[in-house]
Design an enzyme around this catalytic site. Structure first.
Site, PDB file in Angstrom:
ATOM      1  N   ARG A  41       0.835  -1.211   0.000  1.00 19.29           N
ATOM      2  CA  ARG A  41       0.000   0.000   0.000  1.00 19.29           C
ATOM      3  C   ARG A  41       0.868   1.259   0.000  1.00 19.29           C
ATOM      4  O   ARG A  41       0.512   2.302  -0.543  1.00 19.29           O
ATOM      5  CB  ARG A  41      -0.970  -0.002   1.188  1.00 19.29           C
ATOM      6  CG  ARG A  41      -1.794   1.277   1.289  1.00 19.29           C
ATOM      7  CD  ARG A  41      -3.071   1.155   2.093  1.00 19.29           C
ATOM      8  NE  ARG A  41      -2.941   0.380   3.298  1.00 19.29           N
ATOM      9  CZ  ARG A  41      -2.312   0.772   4.413  1.00 19.29           C
ATOM     10  NH1 ARG A  41      -1.739   1.967   4.452  1.00 19.29           N
ATOM     11  NH2 ARG A  41      -2.253  -0.015   5.457  1.00 19.29           N
ATOM     12  N   TYR A  93     -15.675  15.040 -17.399  1.00 18.93           N
ATOM     13  CA  TYR A  93     -16.149  13.685 -17.186  1.00 18.93           C
ATOM     14  C   TYR A  93     -17.177  13.667 -16.038  1.00 18.93           C
ATOM     15  O   TYR A  93     -16.933  14.224 -14.970  1.00 18.93           O
ATOM     16  CB  TYR A  93     -14.949  12.770 -16.891  1.00 18.93           C
ATOM     17  CG  TYR A  93     -15.365  11.405 -16.428  1.00 18.93           C
ATOM     18  CD1 TYR A  93     -16.189  10.620 -17.225  1.00 18.93           C
ATOM     19  CD2 TYR A  93     -14.972  10.909 -15.199  1.00 18.93           C
ATOM     20  CE1 TYR A  93     -16.608   9.375 -16.798  1.00 18.93           C
ATOM     21  CE2 TYR A  93     -15.379   9.662 -14.761  1.00 18.93           C
ATOM     22  CZ  TYR A  93     -16.204   8.906 -15.574  1.00 18.93           C
ATOM     23  OH  TYR A  93     -16.634   7.682 -15.143  1.00 18.93           O
ATOM     24  N   ASP A 165      -6.453  17.352 -16.398  1.00 26.12           N
ATOM     25  CA  ASP A 165      -6.735  15.955 -16.733  1.00 26.12           C
ATOM     26  C   ASP A 165      -6.327  15.749 -18.194  1.00 26.12           C
ATOM     27  O   ASP A 165      -6.946  16.302 -19.106  1.00 26.12           O
ATOM     28  CB  ASP A 165      -8.237  15.663 -16.518  1.00 26.12           C
ATOM     29  CG  ASP A 165      -8.573  14.190 -16.734  1.00 26.12           C
ATOM     30  OD1 ASP A 165      -7.897  13.543 -17.547  1.00 26.12           O
ATOM     31  OD2 ASP A 165      -9.535  13.719 -16.094  1.00 26.12           O
ATOM     32  N   LYS A 190      -7.617   4.271 -19.923  1.00 22.32           N
ATOM     33  CA  LYS A 190      -7.893   4.593 -21.322  1.00 22.32           C
ATOM     34  C   LYS A 190      -6.645   4.347 -22.185  1.00 22.32           C
ATOM     35  O   LYS A 190      -6.173   3.232 -22.234  1.00 22.32           O
ATOM     36  CB  LYS A 190      -8.392   6.040 -21.396  1.00 22.32           C
ATOM     37  CG  LYS A 190      -9.514   6.363 -20.389  1.00 22.32           C
ATOM     38  CD  LYS A 190     -10.745   5.545 -20.668  1.00 22.32           C
ATOM     39  CE  LYS A 190     -11.985   5.887 -19.890  1.00 22.32           C
ATOM     40  NZ  LYS A 190     -11.997   5.812 -18.464  1.00 22.32           N
TER      41      LYS A 190
HETATM   42  C1  LIG Z   1     -11.326  12.498 -18.735  1.00 24.36           C
HETATM   43  C2  LIG Z   1     -11.550  11.413 -17.727  1.00 24.36           C
HETATM   44  N1  LIG Z   1     -11.008  11.528 -16.504  1.00 24.36           N
HETATM   45  C3  LIG Z   1     -11.186  10.577 -15.555  1.00 24.36           C
HETATM   46  C4  LIG Z   1     -11.939   9.454 -15.805  1.00 24.36           C
HETATM   47  C5  LIG Z   1     -12.141   8.414 -14.730  1.00 24.36           C
HETATM   48  O1  LIG Z   1     -11.338   7.310 -14.982  1.00 24.36           O
HETATM   49  P1  LIG Z   1     -11.643   5.832 -14.449  1.00 24.36           P
HETATM   50  O2  LIG Z   1     -12.818   5.325 -15.195  1.00 24.36           O
HETATM   51  O3  LIG Z   1     -10.346   5.130 -14.744  1.00 24.36           O
HETATM   52  O4  LIG Z   1     -11.900   5.934 -12.970  1.00 24.36           O
HETATM   53  C6  LIG Z   1     -12.508   9.286 -17.072  1.00 24.36           C
HETATM   54  C7  LIG Z   1     -13.323   8.078 -17.358  1.00 24.36           C
HETATM   55  O5  LIG Z   1     -13.966   7.957 -18.371  1.00 24.36           O
HETATM   56  C8  LIG Z   1     -12.308  10.284 -18.053  1.00 24.36           C
HETATM   57  O6  LIG Z   1     -12.849  10.174 -19.285  1.00 24.36           O
END
Ligand SMILES: Cc1ncc(COP(=O)(O)O)c(C=O)c1O
Length: 375
Positions: A41, A93, A165, A190
């Site tokens: 962890r 998101y 992000d 992704k």
């Molecule tokens: C731009 C963006 N940030 C964060 C996330 C969250 O990621 P996760 O699904 O790996 O928790 C997503 C998920 O689709 C996303 O498209």
């Protein structure tokens, strides 16, 4: 310093273990007495290797791998304290929105949703004091581009932490730390991993004080990435450059084809010269990514398209080898209130296509089939 393409492929290789080219997986929760590693962890050699590679790719000094993209967002929001104000992209998101509104707002952290392309408005808000600016660029799903350099300068002027992000472009196409961001986040679920087989997230920074806090947050919240998942992301990174180039080539072709489809009203892809953010992307990124958003003439058309085709599947997520079509209204952005969705443009006619790695011709034929004008 190697090119990004080579950095992705070489990484640290087998990391010196028995001359292996691919690194071993330290599939252990604990370690014997008193060495560099004690408990997974806190840290683990496989995760540490991924973190060093992510830091290098983003041009940062410190990286933290989390158990999902949202766990990475959670890590970043955990830097805040009660009473803080956060200026956050109005188009983002849905899960990040839900975390801000349903979890962190409870701790009296104020989230204000702003259009990041309007830097005058952003500056006016920053003058009132804000602890953090949090932007997606391009945004999910409307592909709006934020002027990262300009926002970076404003954040410096007003001593505000700037988080970006970078999921949609990955470090292969964009490095927000070089443009003035303090923190870069990823859903490594992704493109970074790229194979629809792992949930993962990451945060990268150059700021030692922030890194110290993130380390404490990660080991205390207990949401660091497990060894096998770390290894899967490392394996994904080896082919990131190749995949991003192909995703992008296919996305260009799909965007051009969609523009010609009779029931399509608009196609939003930052690689198209007519996209509002195209010039900005040319200035701050090295590519446009593989996501194409488009709107059609009616909800009925949208619903018929999400039945998918022979290769394009109706599923959440993006950035993997397979082409996926998503209906943001009921899937990724269902948590966003209707009024806000309508303001942003997330209607019942909007679809998001994550263009995969299949052949351009097969994707084109599948899209034509889905629109009822092929095969
Ligand atoms: C731009 C963006 N940030 C964060 C996330 C969250 O990621 P996760 O699904 O790996 O928790 C997503 C998920 O689709 C996303 O498209």
């Amino acid at each position: 310093m190697f090119d990004k393409e080579t950095q992705c492929i070489i990484g640290e290789g087998g990391n010196g273990y028995e001359a292996s080219i691919s690194p071993p997986i330290f599939q252990t929760s604990t370690f014997e007495g008193g060495g560099e590693y004690s408990y997974t962890r806190l840290s683990n050699p496989t995760r540490a290797l991924l973190e060093r590679e992510l830091a290098e790719l983003e041009g940062g000094k410190y990286a933290f791998a989390f158990s999902s993209g949202l766990a990475a967002v959670n890590g970043v929001f955990s830097l805040l304290k009660s009473g803080d104000r956060v200026l956050i992209s109005d188009d983002l998101y849905g899960g990040t929105y839900r975390m801000a509104r349903n979890i962190f707002a409870k701790y009296k952290i104020g989230f204000e949703f702003v259009d990041m392309s309007d830097t005058e408005l952003l500056e006016a808000r920053l003058k009132d004091g804000a602890a953090m600016v949090f932007a997606e660029s391009p945004t999910n799903p409307m592909m709006k581009v934020a002027p990262l350099r300009e926002i970076g300068l404003l954040c410096r002027r007003y001593s505000t932490v700037f988080a970006v992000d970078n999921t949609f472009l990955t470090p292969y196409f964009q490095n927000p730390l070089d443009l003035g961001a303090d923190l870069v986040l990823h859903s490594a679920t992704k493109y970074l991993s790229g194979h629809h087989d792992v949930l993962a997230g990451a945060v990268v920074t150059n700021r030692a004080a922030i890194a110290e806090k993130l380390k404490l947050i990660s080991m205390t919240l207990g949401n660091a990435l497990a060894p096998f998942e770390s290894w899967l992301v490392l394996r994904g990174i080896r082919t990131l450059a190749l995949r991003m180039e192909k995703h992008q080539r296919n996305a260009f072709a799909a965007a051009e084809l969609l523009k010609r489809m009779p029931k399509v009203e608009s196609v939003i892809y930052p690689g198209l010269p007519e996209h509002d953010g195209h010039g900005l992307m040319n200035d701050q990124a090295r590519g446009y990514g593989g996501v194409v958003t488009f709107s059609v003439d009616s909800a009925e058309t949208a619903k018929s398209l999400i039945r998918g085709g022979r290769i394009i599947k109706f599923a959440e997520s993006l950035g993997g080898f397979r082409s996926l079509i998503t209906y943001p209204l009921t899937q990724t952005h269902a948590s966003i209130p209707q009024e806000m969705r309508e303001r942003i443009g997330i209607t019942d006619r909007l679809l998001r296509l994550s263009v995969g790695l299949e052949s351009e011709r097969d994707i084109a034929e599948d899209l034509e089939f889905m629109f009822g004008c092929g095969y």
